[in-house]
Design a protein around this motif. Structure first.
Motif, PDB file in Angstrom:
ATOM      1  N   UNK A   1     141.543   1.740 -21.242  1.00 19.72           N
ATOM      2  CA  UNK A   1     142.467   1.257 -20.226  1.00 19.72           C
ATOM      3  C   UNK A   1     142.265   2.039 -18.929  1.00 19.72           C
ATOM      4  N   UNK A   2     142.057   3.336 -19.076  1.00 18.03           N
ATOM      5  CA  UNK A   2     141.791   4.139 -17.880  1.00 18.03           C
ATOM      6  C   UNK A   2     140.562   3.602 -17.158  1.00 18.03           C
ATOM      7  N   UNK A   3     139.507   3.361 -17.940  1.00 13.80           N
ATOM      8  CA  UNK A   3     138.278   2.854 -17.311  1.00 13.80           C
ATOM      9  C   UNK A   3     138.582   1.574 -16.553  1.00 13.80           C
ATOM     10  N   UNK A   4     139.357   0.716 -17.192  1.00 10.59           N
ATOM     11  CA  UNK A   4     139.661  -0.572 -16.574  1.00 10.59           C
ATOM     12  C   UNK A   4     140.355  -0.378 -15.223  1.00 10.59           C
ATOM     13  N   UNK A   5     141.373   0.459 -15.226  1.00 13.86           N
ATOM     14  CA  UNK A   5     142.128   0.691 -13.982  1.00 13.86           C
ATOM     15  C   UNK A   5     141.241   1.308 -12.915  1.00 13.86           C
ATOM     16  N   UNK A   6     140.461   2.301 -13.358  1.00  7.88           N
ATOM     17  CA  UNK A   6     139.621   3.029 -12.414  1.00  7.88           C
ATOM     18  C   UNK A   6     138.553   2.111 -11.832  1.00  7.88           C
ATOM     19  N   UNK A   7     138.017   1.252 -12.690  1.00  8.74           N
ATOM     20  CA  UNK A   7     137.003   0.288 -12.258  1.00  8.74           C
ATOM     21  C   UNK A   7     137.516  -0.535 -11.103  1.00  8.74           C
ATOM     22  N   UNK A   8     138.728  -0.985 -11.273  1.00  2.00           N
ATOM     23  CA  UNK A   8     139.332  -1.864 -10.288  1.00  2.00           C
ATOM     24  C   UNK A   8     139.401  -1.170  -8.938  1.00  2.00           C
ATOM     25  N   UNK A   9     139.720   0.118  -8.981  1.00  2.00           N
ATOM     26  CA  UNK A   9     139.869   0.881  -7.741  1.00  2.00           C
ATOM     27  C   UNK A   9     138.509   1.236  -7.142  1.00  2.00           C
ATOM     28  N   UNK A  10     137.574   1.602  -8.018  1.00  2.00           N
ATOM     29  CA  UNK A  10     136.309   2.121  -7.497  1.00  2.00           C
ATOM     30  C   UNK A  10     135.399   1.027  -6.983  1.00  2.00           C
ATOM     31  N   UNK A  11     135.518  -0.136  -7.599  1.00  2.00           N
ATOM     32  CA  UNK A  11     134.699  -1.277  -7.207  1.00  2.00           C
ATOM     33  C   UNK A  11     133.219  -0.929  -7.246  1.00  2.00           C
ATOM     34  N   UNK A  12     132.462  -1.179  -6.151  1.00  2.00           N
ATOM     35  CA  UNK A  12     131.013  -1.029  -6.247  1.00  2.00           C
ATOM     36  C   UNK A  12     130.566   0.413  -6.428  1.00  2.00           C
ATOM     37  N   UNK A  13     131.489   1.356  -6.274  1.00  2.00           N
ATOM     38  CA  UNK A  13     131.097   2.761  -6.459  1.00  2.00           C
ATOM     39  C   UNK A  13     130.690   3.056  -7.900  1.00  2.00           C
ATOM     40  N   UNK A  14     131.002   2.138  -8.817  1.00  2.00           N
ATOM     41  CA  UNK A  14     130.661   2.422 -10.217  1.00  2.00           C
ATOM     42  C   UNK A  14     129.187   2.189 -10.495  1.00  2.00           C
ATOM     43  N   UNK A  15     128.493   1.588  -9.561  1.00  2.00           N
ATOM     44  CA  UNK A  15     127.125   1.152  -9.859  1.00  2.00           C
ATOM     45  C   UNK A  15     126.253   2.169 -10.583  1.00  2.00           C
ATOM     46  N   UNK A  16     126.235   3.425 -10.140  1.00  2.00           N
ATOM     47  CA  UNK A  16     125.362   4.371 -10.843  1.00  2.00           C
ATOM     48  C   UNK A  16     125.758   4.589 -12.308  1.00  2.00           C
ATOM     49  N   UNK A  17     126.966   4.190 -12.678  1.00  2.00           N
ATOM     50  CA  UNK A  17     127.439   4.508 -14.033  1.00  2.00           C
ATOM     51  C   UNK A  17     127.459   3.301 -14.953  1.00  2.00           C
ATOM     52  N   UNK A  18     126.924   2.198 -14.439  1.00  2.00           N
ATOM     53  CA  UNK A  18     127.026   0.968 -15.222  1.00  2.00           C
ATOM     54  C   UNK A  18     126.445   1.136 -16.620  1.00  2.00           C
ATOM     55  N   UNK A  19     125.264   1.718 -16.691  1.00  2.00           N
ATOM     56  CA  UNK A  19     124.648   1.798 -18.008  1.00  2.00           C
ATOM     57  C   UNK A  19     125.440   2.679 -18.957  1.00  2.00           C
ATOM     58  N   UNK A  20     125.892   3.800 -18.416  1.00  2.00           N
ATOM     59  CA  UNK A  20     126.661   4.707 -19.276  1.00  2.00           C
ATOM     60  C   UNK A  20     127.936   4.034 -19.763  1.00  2.00           C
ATOM     61  N   UNK A  21     128.582   3.309 -18.873  1.00  2.00           N
ATOM     62  CA  UNK A  21     129.809   2.632 -19.288  1.00  2.00           C
ATOM     63  C   UNK A  21     129.485   1.595 -20.350  1.00  2.00           C
ATOM     64  N   UNK A  22     128.401   0.875 -20.126  1.00  2.00           N
ATOM     65  CA  UNK A  22     128.040  -0.147 -21.108  1.00  2.00           C
ATOM     66  C   UNK A  22     127.784   0.472 -22.467  1.00  2.00           C
TER      67      UNK A  22
END
Lengths: 111, 1206
Positions: B451-472
């Motif tokens: 749930x934290x990831x979900x909320x944070x994702x929403x806020x960070x938007x494209x800033x998550x790009x470098x972490x996409x693989x790790x999140x996946x």
């Protein structure tokens, strides 16, 4: 239900011919405002929300097995809330997921 | 440690309860089920968690009810997983684990319930960074993948050649694995994915990257420079395989040291589970024997170094020291700077032992120290760098979310969301992701972190790009979790991630995983890709999929590509129709692929596509018909099953004559496969038969002659009834066959089996008969068959076991009901006998039997009436009346419902016992707190109040009113509603005054639910007796200066206005002063409730000439638009919406225009919000209300219609 849980998301696609259903727990409610009185207009869902055996008879609000047709109440019709698109809830909602895990932790529910 | 105590307490309590259970069951075993009072509830709760049951739950993991689509995997992986899961879950182990982990009631630790397949999630490595943590480009990643695959193929070849040459393969195998694991652990300190060495030690990651060894890393470090694995300076060309081990022997020594260091470390943890893991690790990390090393390295050219004389294995006690030693080993073994003595050595516990920690920080669990330990160090904030402070803040928030109390969790969640951008993606994910990979993670914790990831994702938007693989990597396992909720959660996150990162990034990150060597990775990637496709539009992904499915390089890519399409079909259902043709074209050539696996998945995908497309889209499948039908003649086993499945789904799409033709083609093979011993095949065959038969093209004669004999021979046997899935499928198929050939053919064949000695089999027969009779009715059934049927049904009903699960019991009961109802008046002759059986069974000592008997009365009451057996029913009524003293609540509930059904059919006046006797007997039963009793009792009382209220005197009704007030507290909604409407009936019968008095008094109570229900009841009374009877009383009550009462009155008015609708036009001016007062109150709940009431009022009077009143009320509502509390502002805007309908948008426009261009943003915002909602509702009619703009000097604002039009 959507009225009291703002995180629930409705489908809102163009409604088709299929009639929305409600389960035994939600029976009698207006799908928009949860009112139990003055149902006037039948709910129509979009094709994608009513496809296949599992979807066609599932509750518009909570996806359990449907037992009766869903209606909009008179007030929602006069506010034209019935024209906003398919009202099927397409996500689970936070409270339900939280509840599931809280229950699971204490083993109240099998599964 | 207090946790341990609690756990042991729980264990003790449970043991004593179990003992008590044993004693009770010795006494009266068959009644145990409803053993009254609290204990039985406990039993039900905890017994469900007993070992035996739990194992079955784990093993079956039947998702079908929630998500049928996942069953489609059966051929591919589902069964394999389930089978693997079973041996690991030994009952005893599990009970022990349950007590140790999770809440102490159940074990919710994820890693404990995972099957081997699911455990493979731990083997994944980050592809996008090299061993030094440098980011790799897409090209480099792909090259690495390629190299890896080539290597695997080569290894496979070498293995085969060796096997052929007669070398001892198994030994080779073990040696390899051993080294592999050891080497990995050595790299843990430097190159682990999450830079979290401690996480490594609990779970060995199987090393798959060839360059993960420290020595080989150098080669990998320059991949751009053509760092191919085969360019390593390998001295021994004979065994290519050795190239990764061509390290100096020192590496091996390091391994040894390392293993010993680990061993030393293990000693400190007292956790028995940890010891288990330890033992396993020790075994895996055991030093290699000379023989093993000889197998790996050439015997000559190497020398075994003796360990230094002063070398001593590390045996240290604190985890901190150990970690440092661990890290130091790689550098200079033997020398180490002494550590400052740590806190434990002074005997001070690390954290407070209660659930509440210092400074509002929750208690840190033992296994969480590696993540949160830092928080326990006393540090001066001023000495910390900015990054460290940030890290600590995030850590505190995460800890609060993970193990805090619900309020802590809530604030933690809010803060981490609000400050997400400030913290930045890196620091956040660097802490969240390792937590999610922790082997000790429990279900709820995972949920919270996700749930934290979900909320944070929403806020960070494209800033998550470098972490996409790790999140996946951490989220993908959720997609194949056994919990439906986890799967949905995973889907939501991935689709949010896709929306945040964009399609290009998603494809670039996931592409390398598509032809990963590990089937697990490919499987989860395919599912994730399907989610991405649905999130970003299927058509955007199609070109990519086309390329992947035609990949010439690897069959894995083709397999995964096809699987993605399958998953898309499952996910979006009929949403694939626009792309169906393209999708089928993309995968067509997979049917004739050289790889068996690709052919199988291709057939399965076709099945999924056809299922989703039903009943459209047969044209799209034209191209695959020939290969499919050819395929069923060539394949055997799994492949055949998949092809049959595809055919089964495609046939229903066809036109009649085609369907008939193709069915005849496939039928011989189906009939041949009837005999197949394979369970999976059986299920598919049954399904295909069902699908073929359901098409109109197939004739009844054909089915009767060709299919039925073999079908009954092979599937109507006792064994089929034992497995649940088989059972279901047989029942469904037989039902479909029945629809085609008629009821008689089927029932005639199986009716004798109702007297079979196996109960599950009888149940299966009963279920089919029930379904067929429901579908087709009993008109075809002749006299003789009818007798046999009733005879069999009676036998089966009487012989059913008493301790079955509830759903098993209902089958017999429903079956009986359906048979009797479908026969209708033809039953008359048997009714005497049936009633006799019922009466006899009502007297049985087993509670279940009594309950079934009572339920049966409810089922057949209508038929009894139709047969004119009023006297018999009256008699049964009296019998039931006598049993109202029943002590088991479940039985009592059934008896009440039986009475209700009798009252329903024979009417109030003819009822025996007479209503005036029956009702006083029901009043005390209303006190019963059991849900089933309450529900049925209220229903019955309500029915009597509705139809026959005059038969009972008013005193009795008042008594019932008091009881009903208590009922409003019931947890079940249906009970509340039933009792509320009963108030209405009673008020109608005896006049509103007394009832209202009781209700108004009840507004004073503390319990909120009770008050809300009371207000509803008042509104219902107003509706049934007319508002004028109620209004004076409740308006008077509003004068009591007490919050609860005033709010109650307002709420009652709100419900009343909703219920009476148009009628309120007569009262609007009467009640307006009350609303005025409420809307000017300081308390915002007053204003909120009054707003809600005004909304209902305005909607009710719309178009009835009450504009004046509405405008007056609007003037009081309007100032509330600046309210901050979300509930109040929502209620206020709703009221404005309602009033807009009543007075028209143009009048409201005048209000809105005042603030639309206000200099303050916060003022403007709300005005625009109202304007927007007006625009949505009545944009067209607002045109007339737009203000006239005067020309100002040079600027002219006037526009002709022509100008607007152009």
């Amino acid at each position: 239900m959507a009225k009291h849980h703002p995180d629930l998301v409705m489908c809102r696609k163009q409604p088709g011919l299929s009639v929305g259903r409600l389960c035994i727990k939600c029976e009698g409610k207006c799908v928009i405002c949860d009112s139990f009185v003055n149902p006037v207009q039948l709910v129509r869902c979009c094709d994608e929300c009513s496809y296949g055996t599992s979807h066609s008879n599932s509750c518009v609000v909570c996806s359990a097995t449907g037992v009766s047709d869903a209606y909009y109440c008179r007030e929602c019709v006069s506010l034209e809330r019935d024209r906003d698109g398919c009202p099927k809830i397409i996500n689970l909602g936070e409270s339900r997921t939280d509840l599931f895990y809280a229950k699971k932790k204490y083993g109240f529910k099998k599964r | 440690m207090s946790q341990r105590n609690v756990d042991s307490d729980i264990a003790e309590a449970r043991a004593s309860r179990a003992k008590a259970d044993g004693q009770r069951s010795g006494g009266r075993s068959d009644d145990l089920k409803f053993g009254g009072g609290q204990t039985s509830v406990d039993d039900a709760m905890y017994d469900a968690g007993q070992a035996g049951e739990f194992v079955t739950e784990m093993v079956e993991s039947d998702h079908s009810d929630m998500d049928e689509s996942d069953d489609d995997e059966v051929v591919d992986m589902g069964t394999a997983v389930n089978k693997e899961a079973s041996p690991s879950a030994q009952p005893d182990d599990f009970a022990e684990l349950r007590e140790r982990n999770g809440s102490g009631v159940v074990n919710t630790r994820i890693s404990d319930r995972e099957s081997d397949y699911h455990k493979r999630r731990n083997n994944r490595v980050a592809l996008d960074v090299d061993s030094e943590g440098n980011k790799l480009s897409y090209r480099e990643i792909m090259e690495n993948q390629e190299v890896e695959r080539e290597k695997a193929e080569l290894e496979e070849k070498v293995r085969k050649i060796r096997e052929k040459n007669g070398e001892v393969a198994p030994q080779e195998e073990t040696a390899t694995t051993t080294t592999t694991t050891t080497t990995t652990s050595s790299t843990a300190a430097k190159g682990s994915r999450w830079d979290e060495p401690a996480a490594e030690e609990a779970k060995p990651k199987r090393r798959r990257r060839w360059d993960a060894t420290p020595v080989a890393a150098g080669v990998d470090a320059t991949p751009a420079a053509g760092g191919k694995w085969d360019e390593t300076p390998s001295a021994a060309p004979a065994a290519k395989k050795r190239s990764r081990w061509d390290a100096t022997p020192a590496a091996v020594v390091v391994e040894k040291l390392n293993a010993q260091a680990k061993e030393a470390k293990k000693d400190l943890s007292a956790d028995p589970r940890a010891t288990l893991i330890e033992q396993e690790m020790e075994f895996r990390n055991r030093p290699m024997t000379d023989e093993e090393i000889n197998n790996l390295l050439p015997a000559s050219g190497y020398k075994i170094l003796p360990p230094p004389a002063d070398y001593k294995p590390l045996r240290l006690n604190s985890s901190k020291k150990d970690m440092s030693a661990y890290a130091a080993v790689g550098q200079t073994p033997g020398f180490m700077i002494a550590q400052t003595p740590v806190r434990e050595e002074y005997g001070i516990p690390l954290g407070p032992s209660g659930t509440e920690g210092v400074d509002g920080i929750p208690f840190i669990k033992q296994e969480d120290y590696q993540y949160f330990g830092k928080l326990m160090e006393d540090k001066n904030e001023s000495e910390l760098t900015k990054e460290e402070i940030k890290e600590r803040q995030i850590m505190v928030l995460l800890l609060k979310i993970k193990s805090g109390t619900p309020p802590q969790r809530k604030t933690g969640m809010r803060q981490i969301t609000d400050r997400a951008r400030e913290f930045g993606a890196g620091p956040l994910f660097n802490q969240i992701l390792p937590l999610l990979m922790s082997p000790m993670l429990e279900d709820q914790e995972r949920h919270l972190l996700v749930k934290v990831i979900d909320r944070v994702l929403y806020k960070l938007d494209h800033l998550v790009r470098p972490y996409v693989h790790k999140i996946l990597v951490v989220i993908e396992p959720l997609l194949i979790d056994e919990d439906y909720f986890a799967r949905i959660e995973g889907r939501e996150i991935i689709s949010n991630l896709a929306k945040a990162a964009g399609l290009a990034v998603m494809i670039a990150t996931m592409r390398p995983d598509i032809d990963n060597l590990d089937e697990y990775v490919r499987n989860t990637t395919a599912r994730a890709f399907a989610v991405v496709a649905t999130a970003l539009g299927v058509q955007n992904l199609l070109p990519f999929l086309k390329a992947v499915c035609r990949s010439k390089k690897s069959w894995q890519a083709r397999h995964t590509g096809i699987k993605i399409i399958q998953q898309i079909a499952i996910l979006v259902g009929c949403g694939i129709l626009p792309y169906l043709k393209e999708m089928v074209d993309i995968i067509t050539q997979g049917l004739t692929d050289e790889q068996q696996k690709v052919r199988t998945i291709c057939a399965l995908t076709l099945a999924a596509l056809a299922e989703a497309a039903y009943p459209y889209g047969i044209e799209s499948f034209d191209g695959v018909l020939r290969p499919l039908w050819k395929g069923i003649k060539q394949h055997r086993g799994k492949g055949l099953a998949a092809f049959l499945k595809a055919i089964g789904y495609i046939i229903p799409l066809m036109e009649d004559n085609h369907a008939n033709h193709y069915t005849r083609e496939v039928m011989p093979i189906l009939i041949r496969e009837f005999q197949s011993p394979d369970e999976e095949m059986k299920k598919i065959v049954l399904k295909v038969i069902k699908q073929c038969v359901s098409t109109t093209g197939v004739t009844a004669t054909y089915v009767r002659e060709e299919i039925l004999p073999d079908f009954f021979k092979h599937f109507w046997i006792r064994r089929m009834a034992l497995d649940r899935r088989n059972y279901k499928q047989v029942v469904e198929t037989t039902e479909e066959l029945g629809n085609k050939v008629g009821a008689v053919d089927i029932i005639d064949k199986i009716v004798e089996d109702l007297k079979d000695e196996s109960e599950p089999y009888r149940r299966m027969v009963m279920e089919v008969i029930t379904k067929i009779l429901t579908n087709l009715g009993a008109s075809e059934i002749d006299q003789r068959l009818e007798e046999r049927l009733i005879d069999g049904v009676l036998y089966a009903f009487q012989e059913q076991g008493v301790d079955n699960a509830a759903e098993e019991n209902t089958i017999m009961l429903d079956g009986f009901g359906v048979v009797v109802n479908s026969l209708g008046v033809r039953c008359k002759v048997y009714l005497k006998q049936i009633a006799g059986t019922i009466k006899w069974r009502l007297n049985n000592k087993s509670a279940t039997v009594r309950m079934q008997a009572a339920d049966l009365i409810g089922k057949i009451a209508v038929v009894m009436k139709a047969c004119g057996e009023d006297q018999l029913m009256g008699h049964l009524g009296i019998v039931l009346y006598e049993y109202l003293g029943e002590e088991y609540p479940e039985v009592l509930g059934s008896i009440l419902s039986a009475l209700k059904s009798i009252v329903n059919v024979i009417g109030m006046t003819k009822m025996t016992p007479p209503i005036q006797d029956l009702l006083p007997r029901l009043t005390p039963i209303l006190k019963n707190r059991h849900e089933k009793v309450q529900e049925n009792c209220v229903d019955l009382v309500g029915r009597i109040a509705d139809r026959g209220a005059e038969m009972v005197n008013a005193k009795e009704w008042m008594r019932i009113c008091f009881e009903l007030l208590e009922m409003l507290k019931a947890p079940k909604k249906s009970i509340q509603r039933a009792s509320v409407s009963t108030f209405g009936y009673i008020a109608k019968a005896i006049g509103p005054q007394d009832v209202l008095h009781t209700l108004i008094n009840n507004l004073k109570v503390q319990d909120r639910q009770n008050r809300v229900c009371t207000t509803v009841a008042i509104a219902i009374v107003a509706e049934s007796c007319g508002p004028f009877t109620i209004l004076p009383a409740i308006m008077n009550e509003y004068r009591v200066p007490e919050l609860n009462i005033q709010n109650g009155v307002l709420k009652a008015m709100s419900f009343m206005c909703e219920y009476i609708g148009e009628m309120s036009k007569d009262y609007i001016f009467a009640i307006a002063p009350l609303f005025e007062d409420a809307l000017m109150d300081r308390d915002n709940v007053h204003r909120q409730t009054a707003c809600a009431a005004i909304r209902h009022l305005a909607l009710g009077v719309a178009g009835l000439g009450c504009e004046e009143g509405c405008i007056h009320l609007l003037n009081f509502v309007w100032p509330n638009i600046f309210e901050q509390s979300p509930h109040v502002i929502n209620a206020c805007l709703d009221a404005i919406d309602g009033i807009m309908v009543a007075i028209g948008p143009n009048y409201l426009m005048l209000y809105v225009l005042q603030g639309l261009f206000h200099p303050a943003r916060r003022v403007r915002e709300i005005y625009w919000r109202i304007y927007n909602s007006m625009y949505v509702y009545a944009g067209h009619s607002m045109v007339a209300g737009y203000p006239r703009m005067e020309d100002e000097g040079d600027n002219g604002y006037a526009m002709t219609t022509m100008e607007v039009f152009i």
